[in-house]
Design an enzyme around this catalytic site. Sequence first.
Site, short mmCIF file in Angstrom:
data_model
loop_
_atom_site.label_atom_id
_atom_site.label_comp_id
_atom_site.label_asym_id
_atom_site.label_seq_id
_atom_site.Cartn_x
_atom_site.Cartn_y
_atom_site.Cartn_z
CD GLU A 158 -2.85 -0.48 2.65
OE1 GLU A 158 -2.77 0.65 3.17
OE2 GLU A 158 -3.50 -1.41 3.14
CD GLU B 53 -11.94 0.95 0.89
OE1 GLU B 53 -12.37 -0.09 1.43
OE2 GLU B 53 -10.73 1.27 0.88
CD GLU C 140 -7.85 6.69 7.16
OE1 GLU C 140 -8.13 5.52 6.85
OE2 GLU C 140 -6.68 7.12 7.23
#
Length: 479
Positions: free
Chosen positions: A272, A326, A335
């Site tokens: 990631e 998301e 985030e």
Amino acid sequence: MQNRDNSSDMAMLSCVFLFALLNLLNIANSESFIGVNYGQVADNLPAPAATAKLLQSTSIEKVRLYGSDPVIIQALANTGIGIVIGAANGDIPAFASDPNFAKSWVNGNVVPFYPASNIIVIMVGNEVLMSGDNNLITQLLPAMKNIQSALDSVSLGNKIKVSTVHSMTVLRQSEPPSSARFHPNLVNVLKGLLGFNNATGSPFAINPYPYFAYRGDNRAETLAFCLFQPNSGRYDPNTKINYMNMFDAQVDAIHSALDSVGFKNVEIVVAETGWPYKGDSDEVGPSVDNAKAYNGGLIGHLRSKVGTPLMPGKSVDTYLFALYDEDLKPGPTSERAFGLFNLDLTMTYDIGLSKSAEKTPVAPATPKTPVTPATPSTPASPSPKPNKAAWCVPKADVSQAQLQSNLDYVCGHGFDCTPILPGGACFEPNTLVSHATYAMNLLYQTSGRNPWNCDFSQTATISSKNPSYNGCSYPGGDT
């Protein structure tokens, strides 16, 4: 008959050689080192079939899933895209204690789909060593061994690798990179895991995020260092290396830590890395410009195949975070703002991933926090604007580190650097100065051919001498 026709033999050998050469060129021109994370903590994601089609339109060749969703795995069948699937942290105790559970999991999540769905790695857990759960930590290696045995039992043990993903916080220290060492209370566990990686040929997967490093040190020079922008670098006195970007420094820190425990030959994979394009008002760093600069700069750096200072000549397999936003993830706005693509399958911002746009330059992004730009609008000592054919070339005394920074900047912002990739007309001679010269001139010629387009922080000059050679043609012309 012993006396065969020699001309037929030579023709056959020529065909075999040509076929092998074409295969090598195809391998050289592939971008299998670029992957993406496909998270699903959301209730509004596009259909997996549409996502598979989207991925095929890009230069992304690998996808990492955090689970093993059969619908997604099936949707990626026959695309050739490499698939990393995940086993949940919560399942680790069952994997560790019951080999039959591991076999059942492999028979349900791998066997029905392989090889049509190109599953390449199973990641057992995510950042388990940082979970604080000692029971989980001690069971991680037995779990991995049982999954490996389950793959062996169905003749897939040498085709699909088994590993786990680590946070950068497994390091006790990371600066300078040569001094990096693993945290003392994790060394014994890591040696066991690394022994498994080494024995099976599986990678050591890490999650480096220069973004988080910048949040803790938000000076302008740190931002430039994180975003692959021109900067003065950070010097490692032990190796005499001047690092020009945070990504290389973080990856080389892991390499040094691996070396310190006797496992320097274990492959490193970046599971990631990314940068958010928006955040809350009190968050430092998130913006479209910064995200575009980081991800674009990283892709350009990977495509240059220069590697890192301690691991030169090969790009580390890198999975960008993330394919989509998301919307159900908790925490600050950032985030939920790492997505490279919108829900309608358009790009959030263009970093040159689309196959149909590979030769279309992407406008360089300027970070909102001022840094020294590669092509300042008011250079201190600009070269005079020429009135005849001219080319932008590096000055004679430019350091290797600055040449690399200039190369990363140009190729990381969407300019067509394919001629200097393996198989390209300008790949040979395969030297940093040759590749940087081509890239710097490319930016100059396509950005207005003004003196400030050939400054590169005062490391370039305008020349009347055409640097073209053999079949390599450098753009240039009258002004």
